[in-house]
Design a protein around this motif. Sequence first.
Motif, mmCIF file in Angstrom:
data_model
loop_
_atom_site.group_PDB
_atom_site.id
_atom_site.type_symbol
_atom_site.label_atom_id
_atom_site.label_comp_id
_atom_site.label_asym_id
_atom_site.label_seq_id
_atom_site.Cartn_x
_atom_site.Cartn_y
_atom_site.Cartn_z
ATOM 1 N N SER A 152 0.830 -1.206 0.000
ATOM 2 C CA SER A 152 0.000 0.000 0.000
ATOM 3 C C SER A 152 0.863 1.255 0.000
ATOM 4 O O SER A 152 0.512 2.263 -0.625
ATOM 5 C CB SER A 152 -0.948 0.006 1.201
ATOM 6 N N ARG A 153 2.013 1.216 0.660
ATOM 7 C CA ARG A 153 2.924 2.366 0.678
ATOM 8 C C ARG A 153 3.513 2.610 -0.712
ATOM 9 O O ARG A 153 3.623 3.758 -1.167
ATOM 10 C CB ARG A 153 4.059 2.112 1.677
ATOM 11 N N ILE A 154 3.899 1.537 -1.379
ATOM 12 C CA ILE A 154 4.430 1.667 -2.739
ATOM 13 C C ILE A 154 3.370 2.235 -3.671
ATOM 14 O O ILE A 154 3.618 3.173 -4.440
ATOM 15 C CB ILE A 154 4.926 0.301 -3.263
ATOM 16 N N LEU A 155 2.163 1.677 -3.587
ATOM 17 C CA LEU A 155 1.057 2.132 -4.420
ATOM 18 C C LEU A 155 0.766 3.617 -4.163
ATOM 19 O O LEU A 155 0.591 4.407 -5.099
ATOM 20 C CB LEU A 155 -0.185 1.291 -4.125
ATOM 21 N N TYR A 156 0.711 3.989 -2.905
ATOM 22 C CA TYR A 156 0.461 5.378 -2.517
ATOM 23 C C TYR A 156 1.482 6.316 -3.150
ATOM 24 O O TYR A 156 1.120 7.345 -3.747
ATOM 25 C CB TYR A 156 0.527 5.486 -0.993
ATOM 26 N N TYR A 157 2.757 5.971 -3.035
ATOM 27 C CA TYR A 157 3.813 6.869 -3.503
ATOM 28 C C TYR A 157 3.806 6.991 -5.022
ATOM 29 O O TYR A 157 4.037 8.071 -5.571
ATOM 30 C CB TYR A 157 5.172 6.378 -3.014
ATOM 31 N N LEU A 158 3.531 5.888 -5.716
ATOM 32 C CA LEU A 158 3.462 5.936 -7.176
ATOM 33 C C LEU A 158 2.308 6.825 -7.652
ATOM 34 O O LEU A 158 2.468 7.628 -8.573
ATOM 35 C CB LEU A 158 3.295 4.526 -7.737
ATOM 36 N N ILE A 159 1.148 6.695 -6.996
ATOM 37 C CA ILE A 159 -0.002 7.498 -7.390
ATOM 38 C C ILE A 159 0.209 8.963 -7.011
ATOM 39 O O ILE A 159 -0.135 9.876 -7.775
ATOM 40 C CB ILE A 159 -1.298 6.953 -6.750
ATOM 41 N N LYS A 160 0.782 9.191 -5.842
ATOM 42 C CA LYS A 160 1.051 10.554 -5.396
ATOM 43 C C LYS A 160 1.964 11.289 -6.380
ATOM 44 O O LYS A 160 1.836 12.497 -6.597
ATOM 45 C CB LYS A 160 1.703 10.516 -4.014
ATOM 46 N N ASN A 161 2.864 10.540 -7.005
ATOM 47 C CA ASN A 161 3.833 11.129 -7.934
ATOM 48 C C ASN A 161 3.586 10.659 -9.373
ATOM 49 O O ASN A 161 4.532 10.426 -10.128
ATOM 50 C CB ASN A 161 5.256 10.771 -7.495
ATOM 51 N N LYS A 162 2.306 10.524 -9.730
ATOM 52 C CA LYS A 162 1.946 9.908 -11.010
ATOM 53 C C LYS A 162 2.400 10.705 -12.229
ATOM 54 O O LYS A 162 2.435 10.171 -13.333
ATOM 55 C CB LYS A 162 0.441 9.677 -11.083
ATOM 56 N N SER A 163 2.750 11.959 -12.028
ATOM 57 C CA SER A 163 3.176 12.781 -13.163
ATOM 58 C C SER A 163 4.655 12.593 -13.500
ATOM 59 O O SER A 163 5.157 13.181 -14.447
ATOM 60 C CB SER A 163 2.926 14.266 -12.864
ATOM 61 N N GLN A 164 5.346 11.758 -12.747
ATOM 62 C CA GLN A 164 6.778 11.595 -12.973
ATOM 63 C C GLN A 164 7.228 10.157 -12.752
ATOM 64 O O GLN A 164 6.508 9.345 -12.162
ATOM 65 C CB GLN A 164 7.562 12.511 -12.017
ATOM 66 N N VAL A 165 8.429 9.861 -13.229
ATOM 67 C CA VAL A 165 9.042 8.559 -12.969
ATOM 68 C C VAL A 165 9.598 8.575 -11.549
ATOM 69 O O VAL A 165 10.314 9.496 -11.171
ATOM 70 C CB VAL A 165 10.182 8.271 -13.971
ATOM 71 N N VAL A 166 9.235 7.577 -10.767
ATOM 72 C CA VAL A 166 9.715 7.473 -9.385
ATOM 73 C C VAL A 166 10.914 6.537 -9.361
ATOM 74 O O VAL A 166 10.803 5.373 -9.748
ATOM 75 C CB VAL A 166 8.608 6.943 -8.453
ATOM 76 N N THR A 167 12.048 7.025 -8.909
ATOM 77 C CA THR A 167 13.252 6.200 -8.880
ATOM 78 C C THR A 167 13.164 5.157 -7.763
ATOM 79 O O THR A 167 12.431 5.326 -6.785
ATOM 80 C CB THR A 167 14.508 7.057 -8.656
ATOM 81 N N LYS A 168 13.943 4.115 -7.925
ATOM 82 C CA LYS A 168 13.988 3.069 -6.907
ATOM 83 C C LYS A 168 14.478 3.632 -5.579
ATOM 84 O O LYS A 168 14.005 3.241 -4.512
ATOM 85 C CB LYS A 168 14.896 1.931 -7.378
ATOM 86 N N GLU A 169 15.430 4.570 -5.651
ATOM 87 C CA GLU A 169 15.976 5.162 -4.431
ATOM 88 C C GLU A 169 14.907 5.929 -3.655
ATOM 89 O O GLU A 169 14.833 5.848 -2.420
ATOM 90 C CB GLU A 169 17.136 6.100 -4.789
ATOM 91 N N LEU A 170 14.063 6.662 -4.372
ATOM 92 C CA LEU A 170 12.989 7.397 -3.710
ATOM 93 C C LEU A 170 11.986 6.452 -3.056
ATOM 94 O O LEU A 170 11.495 6.711 -1.952
ATOM 95 C CB LEU A 170 12.272 8.301 -4.719
ATOM 96 N N LEU A 171 11.684 5.352 -3.738
ATOM 97 C CA LEU A 171 10.767 4.371 -3.165
ATOM 98 C C LEU A 171 11.341 3.724 -1.915
ATOM 99 O O LEU A 171 10.639 3.545 -0.921
ATOM 100 C CB LEU A 171 10.415 3.302 -4.206
#
Length: 217
Positions: A152-171
């Motif tokens: 759920s945390r991963i899903l949340y962060y991806l949707i929160k930042n849906k306008s950009q590519v989320v790096t593995k480090e940020l996740l």
Amino acid sequence: MKKILIIEDDKNLNKGLSIALEKEYEIISLNTISEAKKYIDRADLILLDMNLPDGDGLEIIKYTRQTSSIPIIILSAIDLEAYIISAINLGADDYLTKPFSLGILEAKIKRAFEKIASNDLRFYKKDGLDFNFKENKFYINNKKIDLTWTESRILYYLIKNKSQVVTKELLFDFVWGVDDEFIDQNTLSVNISRIRNKLKPYDPIKTVFGVGYKWNS
């Protein structure tokens, strides 16, 4: 005023933390799991010892994550890597080994509250996807699906930042909140794969090879 629940059976440490933090926060000071369960829904952040008189602090993490996403910071003398990983995977946001610096703890508390303030996504609804991050309830075409806290945390962060590519480090930083040396590099890809399986027939997570992931829905 933000409320901090301190669950620590060392009376001197508990008292010291309470005195140090009560200038900025309202403090709820307890020392057992049974007492703590009655107050979790009143707290905005938890400071949690692992060795408690009536059980293991991991029980509190599991219990809290059934209904709440409030930050949990572990304060423990246990420095075993496997134990730290277990706590983080269950949903702890940070882990400090005793003895620790009060200044560092205060900084981590401040950072935890800043994360909450800057990440205000509570609901996401589009097509057949209906996610309630506040109550940790997720539906695909009106059918409930079960996500782990990590998923759920991963899903949340991806949707929160849906306008950009989320790096593995940020996740890694957002989801586990610790240096990735404690987490197997394969853990992230395994969790992404599980999320994709649970979201079928939708496939909104795009892999950007060598960089990270992007939410495409």
